[in-house]
Write an enzyme that holds these catalytic residues in place. Structure first.
Site, PDB file in Angstrom:
ATOM      1  N   CYS A  59       0.814  -1.225   0.000  1.00 27.70           N
ATOM      2  CA  CYS A  59       0.000   0.000   0.000  1.00 27.70           C
ATOM      3  C   CYS A  59       0.846   1.273   0.000  1.00 27.70           C
ATOM      4  CB  CYS A  59      -0.973  -0.006   1.169  1.00 27.70           C
ATOM      5  SG  CYS A  59      -0.207  -0.068   2.818  1.00 27.70           S
ATOM      6  N   HIS A 110      -2.967   0.439   6.821  1.00 25.14           N
ATOM      7  CA  HIS A 110      -3.204   0.532   5.378  1.00 25.14           C
ATOM      8  C   HIS A 110      -3.473   1.979   5.003  1.00 25.14           C
ATOM      9  CE1 HIS A 110      -4.147  -1.218   1.475  1.00 25.14           C
ATOM     10  NE2 HIS A 110      -5.200  -0.424   1.399  1.00 25.14           N
ATOM     11  N   HIS A 122      -5.855   2.230  -4.137  1.00 21.52           N
ATOM     12  CA  HIS A 122      -4.866   1.667  -3.218  1.00 21.52           C
ATOM     13  C   HIS A 122      -4.405   0.306  -3.715  1.00 21.52           C
ATOM     14  CE1 HIS A 122      -8.101  -0.905  -1.023  1.00 21.52           C
ATOM     15  NE2 HIS A 122      -8.633  -0.404  -2.110  1.00 21.52           N
TER      16      HIS A 122
END
Length: 342
Positions: A59, A110, A122
């Site tokens: 990420c 994240h 993402h």
């Protein structure tokens, strides 16, 4: 011939006026568009733990890669990226903002790039580079931890450099209709909290642990004697050293098991609740309500209930306290003003 010359001159002047209204250089919006366009080029790229290239991204590696393409350098990990930029509320998200999520209720696990219309792009472990909804009720909505604005609007930056100085307690970016205006003005006039050189306050900027120490020391009139904090990450030359030593000795803010104070880490709302619980002796104070995101098994349940019961801090319209949300300068001002006037 004269008419043609006049017409040509008028056209030229009109053309100049059109160009004059355009930004002289790329602003935050154009950078955001470039970043989003680059990000979308990699749709479908597989997730790869530790990946930072188009062969596979995790990420934060994905975010770092696409931002670098637009000349913006970011730290490597999601938690580190969470510590840069200015905090923004979910209702004020703009394209290019970074959105963060927590899978365990405390640490950042994240992040992604907001692309507008309630969506973010993402690198997800399940789908790779993909687009999701920030408020996805089945997963991301309940894990949302906050957002950061790391793209600077260059036109605003230039504007701020030319702002006129204002009297103490007045700021160009805190209008009378701003929700925290009263608290910010009161604390600033009392010398507890200060603005920046250009008479701005930056109310949405996250408050760091070091800054919180200085504000607490001033507000509580703690003796600031010496700069030897005992923390291995705070030198005696640190501008906040004396205040950090003061709040440590007062039992308000301590370090971790590694002897670190973590001065640049942002103060989260749950941690601020712990500090205010100790600073204003809220032991035994009860709240007659509940927050949907703070169960009785939350490690700081007692502290959060106490600051709410005392009227120092409240939740939002959805009944959330948002314990993992960073405490902004505006939030702190309201907390402290409420506490001092309780």
């Amino acid at each position: 011939m004269v008419k043609k010359s006049i017409a040509a001159l008028c056209s030229f002047v009109l053309l100049l006026s059109v160009f004059a209204m355009q930004p002289l250089s790329a602003d935050a919006n154009s950078k955001a568009d470039g970043i989003i366009a680059e990000a979308k080029k990699h749709m479908g790229t597989p997730y790869s733990y530790g990946g930072t290239t188009p062969s596979g991204f995790d990420c934060s590696g994905f975010i770092g890669y696409v931002f670098e393409k637009e000349g913006v350098d970011l730290p490597r990990t999601a938690s580190q990226q969470y510590n840069v930029g200015d905090s923004v509320s979910k209702s004020n998200l703009k394209k290019g903002d970074l959105v963060f999520f927590s899978g365990n209720g405390s640490s950042i696990t994240h992040n992604g790039i907001y692309i507008g219309n309630g969506k973010f792009i993402h690198s997800a472990s399940s789908k790779g580079v993909s687009i999701s909804k920030v408020d996805d009720p089945y997963y991301w909505g309940s894990r949302y931890a906050g957002a950061k604005r790391v793209l600077e609007d260059e036109t605003e930056a230039v504007k701020s450099e030319t702002l006129e100085p204002l009297p103490q307690g007045e700021f160009h970016d805190v209008d009378e209709d701003f929700w925290a205006y009263g608290s910010i003005t009161t604390l600033a006039k009392d010398g507890i909290i200060r603005g920046y050189e250009n008479s701005t306050f930056k109310p949405s900027k996250a408050l760091t642990r070091a800054q919180a120490a200085s504000l607490l020391a001033r507000a509580l009139d703690l003796p600031q004697e010496g700069t030897d904090t005992g923390f291995n990450d705070v030198s005696s030359s640190n501008v906040h050293a004396a205040a950090i030593k003061a709040v440590k000795e007062a039992g308000l803010l301590n370090g971790n098991s590694d002897g670190e104070f973590m001065p640049s880490e942002p103060m989260k709302r749950q941690h601020m609740a712990v500090v205010f619980h100790a600073a204003f002796d809220l032991e035994g104070v009860e709240y007659d309500g509940e927050f949907v995101d703070v169960g009785s098994d939350h490690p700081y349940y007692e502290h959060i209930q106490a600051v709410a019961g005392s009227g120092i801090a409240n939740g939002n319209a959805d009944g959330e306290f948002q314990p993992n949300r960073e405490t902004t300068r505006a939030h702190f001002s309201v907390f402290m003003d409420n506490a001092l006037n309780d």
